[in-house]
Design a protein around this motif. Sequence first.
Motif, PDB file in Angstrom:
ATOM      1  N   VAL A  97      74.715 -31.263  62.608  1.00 26.23           N
ATOM      2  CA  VAL A  97      76.106 -31.050  63.005  1.00 26.23           C
ATOM      3  C   VAL A  97      76.331 -31.449  64.452  1.00 26.23           C
ATOM      4  O   VAL A  97      75.635 -30.978  65.352  1.00 26.23           O
ATOM      5  CB  VAL A  97      76.499 -29.562  62.824  1.00 26.23           C
ATOM      6  CG1 VAL A  97      77.949 -29.339  63.231  1.00 26.23           C
ATOM      7  CG2 VAL A  97      76.253 -29.105  61.395  1.00 26.23           C
ATOM      8  N   ALA A 101      82.771 -28.168  62.886  1.00 33.62           N
ATOM      9  CA  ALA A 101      82.465 -27.822  61.499  1.00 33.62           C
ATOM     10  C   ALA A 101      83.392 -26.654  61.177  1.00 33.62           C
ATOM     11  O   ALA A 101      83.136 -25.516  61.562  1.00 33.62           O
ATOM     12  CB  ALA A 101      81.009 -27.429  61.323  1.00 33.62           C
ATOM     13  N   THR A 106      81.592 -25.037  57.912  1.00 29.51           N
ATOM     14  CA  THR A 106      80.698 -23.969  58.363  1.00 29.51           C
ATOM     15  C   THR A 106      80.085 -23.250  57.171  1.00 29.51           C
ATOM     16  O   THR A 106      78.892 -22.967  57.159  1.00 29.51           O
ATOM     17  CB  THR A 106      81.454 -22.970  59.259  1.00 29.51           C
ATOM     18  OG1 THR A 106      81.903 -23.647  60.439  1.00 29.51           O
ATOM     19  CG2 THR A 106      80.564 -21.810  59.675  1.00 29.51           C
ATOM     20  N   THR A 107      80.889 -22.992  56.157  1.00 31.96           N
ATOM     21  CA  THR A 107      80.393 -22.273  54.983  1.00 31.96           C
ATOM     22  C   THR A 107      79.215 -22.990  54.344  1.00 31.96           C
ATOM     23  O   THR A 107      78.212 -22.368  53.994  1.00 31.96           O
ATOM     24  CB  THR A 107      81.517 -22.091  53.942  1.00 31.96           C
ATOM     25  OG1 THR A 107      82.578 -21.328  54.526  1.00 31.96           O
ATOM     26  CG2 THR A 107      81.010 -21.372  52.715  1.00 31.96           C
ATOM     27  N   LEU A 109      77.035 -24.798  55.656  1.00 26.59           N
ATOM     28  CA  LEU A 109      75.843 -24.679  56.498  1.00 26.59           C
ATOM     29  C   LEU A 109      75.050 -23.420  56.174  1.00 26.59           C
ATOM     30  O   LEU A 109      73.826 -23.399  56.280  1.00 26.59           O
ATOM     31  CB  LEU A 109      76.225 -24.673  57.981  1.00 26.59           C
ATOM     32  CG  LEU A 109      76.966 -25.897  58.510  1.00 26.59           C
ATOM     33  CD1 LEU A 109      77.351 -25.692  59.963  1.00 26.59           C
ATOM     34  CD2 LEU A 109      76.147 -27.156  58.321  1.00 26.59           C
ATOM     35  N   VAL A 117      72.389 -27.911  65.051  1.00 30.12           N
ATOM     36  CA  VAL A 117      73.739 -27.903  65.605  1.00 30.12           C
ATOM     37  C   VAL A 117      73.662 -28.328  67.069  1.00 30.12           C
ATOM     38  O   VAL A 117      72.928 -27.711  67.850  1.00 30.12           O
ATOM     39  CB  VAL A 117      74.378 -26.501  65.486  1.00 30.12           C
ATOM     40  CG1 VAL A 117      75.787 -26.489  66.065  1.00 30.12           C
ATOM     41  CG2 VAL A 117      74.406 -26.038  64.032  1.00 30.12           C
ATOM     42  N   SER A 121      78.827 -28.409  69.755  1.00 28.16           N
ATOM     43  CA  SER A 121      79.521 -28.256  68.471  1.00 28.16           C
ATOM     44  C   SER A 121      80.376 -27.002  68.460  1.00 28.16           C
ATOM     45  O   SER A 121      80.155 -26.072  69.234  1.00 28.16           O
ATOM     46  CB  SER A 121      78.507 -28.182  67.323  1.00 28.16           C
ATOM     47  OG  SER A 121      77.876 -29.423  67.162  1.00 28.16           O
ATOM     48  N   ARG A 122      81.337 -27.001  67.548  1.00 30.82           N
ATOM     49  CA  ARG A 122      82.233 -25.860  67.389  1.00 30.82           C
ATOM     50  C   ARG A 122      82.284 -25.505  65.913  1.00 30.82           C
ATOM     51  O   ARG A 122      82.690 -26.324  65.083  1.00 30.82           O
ATOM     52  CB  ARG A 122      83.629 -26.212  67.899  1.00 30.82           C
ATOM     53  CG  ARG A 122      84.610 -25.084  67.750  1.00 30.82           C
ATOM     54  CD  ARG A 122      85.964 -25.442  68.373  1.00 30.82           C
ATOM     55  NE  ARG A 122      86.947 -24.494  67.927  1.00 30.82           N
ATOM     56  CZ  ARG A 122      87.849 -24.724  66.990  1.00 30.82           C
ATOM     57  NH1 ARG A 122      87.915 -25.896  66.424  1.00 30.82           N
ATOM     58  NH2 ARG A 122      88.702 -23.796  66.635  1.00 30.82           N
ATOM     59  N   LEU A 123      81.861 -24.307  65.571  1.00 33.81           N
ATOM     60  CA  LEU A 123      81.918 -23.825  64.199  1.00 33.81           C
ATOM     61  C   LEU A 123      83.028 -22.791  64.119  1.00 33.81           C
ATOM     62  O   LEU A 123      83.135 -21.915  64.984  1.00 33.81           O
ATOM     63  CB  LEU A 123      80.592 -23.187  63.790  1.00 33.81           C
ATOM     64  CG  LEU A 123      79.453 -24.137  63.408  1.00 33.81           C
ATOM     65  CD1 LEU A 123      79.066 -25.057  64.528  1.00 33.81           C
ATOM     66  CD2 LEU A 123      78.258 -23.364  62.919  1.00 33.81           C
ATOM     67  N   MET A 125      85.668 -20.495  61.194  1.00 35.29           N
ATOM     68  CA  MET A 125      86.027 -20.103  59.834  1.00 35.29           C
ATOM     69  C   MET A 125      87.416 -19.450  59.892  1.00 35.29           C
ATOM     70  O   MET A 125      87.521 -18.228  59.951  1.00 35.29           O
ATOM     71  CB  MET A 125      84.969 -19.150  59.279  1.00 35.29           C
ATOM     72  CG  MET A 125      83.588 -19.784  59.258  1.00 35.29           C
ATOM     73  SD  MET A 125      82.284 -18.647  58.817  1.00 35.29           S
ATOM     74  CE  MET A 125      82.418 -18.735  57.043  1.00 35.29           C
ATOM     75  N   SER A 138      80.691 -16.171  52.264  1.00 34.78           N
ATOM     76  CA  SER A 138      80.460 -16.299  53.710  1.00 34.78           C
ATOM     77  C   SER A 138      80.646 -14.974  54.447  1.00 34.78           C
ATOM     78  O   SER A 138      79.956 -14.726  55.436  1.00 34.78           O
ATOM     79  CB  SER A 138      81.339 -17.383  54.315  1.00 34.78           C
ATOM     80  OG  SER A 138      82.699 -17.144  54.081  1.00 34.78           O
ATOM     81  N   VAL A 142      77.178 -14.419  56.568  1.00 38.00           N
ATOM     82  CA  VAL A 142      77.190 -14.490  58.039  1.00 38.00           C
ATOM     83  C   VAL A 142      76.552 -13.254  58.675  1.00 38.00           C
ATOM     84  O   VAL A 142      75.641 -13.385  59.503  1.00 38.00           O
ATOM     85  CB  VAL A 142      78.609 -14.754  58.588  1.00 38.00           C
ATOM     86  CG1 VAL A 142      78.665 -14.547  60.103  1.00 38.00           C
ATOM     87  CG2 VAL A 142      79.058 -16.149  58.249  1.00 38.00           C
TER      88      VAL A 142
END
Length: 149
Positions: A97, A101, A106-107, A109, A117, A121-123, A125, A138, A142
């Motif tokens: 990544v 994402a 993100t899910t 991943l 990552v 990067s920026r994740l 949800m 998720s 998480v």
Amino acid sequence: MSIKTATFNGVATIEIARPEKKNAITSAMYEAMAEALNAANADPKVRAVLITGQPGLFTSGNDLEDFMARPPRDADAPVFQFMQALLGCEKPVVAAVTGAAIGIGTTLLLHCDLVYVADDSRLAMPFVALGLVPEFGSSLVVPRLMGHV
């Protein structure tokens, strides 16, 4: 089609390649990724699968226009086919990544065996902000992976 696939030295690569739409994923792209995962899983020469996006952009998530026109209604929906293929893949699945994402980006991943990552990067949800229920467990996965606040 905005999914590129290749196999080299035992690694099947699935590349999300739609930079003009920030790699937003359509139903057709989910179908292509599911087919690629299933093919890699069945190929004895493939030892691992790599899922990646474009430099600086993994995926902005679902293409909302496509999603609204073709919402998933049953277990045969392309997004479910993709996630079934990801969850059922017996080969190690690695994600690389860079950049954003978002949502399903993100899910997915959370269901890979290994995720690289980049520092910048920026994740995200944004399900609650969009009035959606978090997808594919998720909200359970998480905290199990990262712990509770």
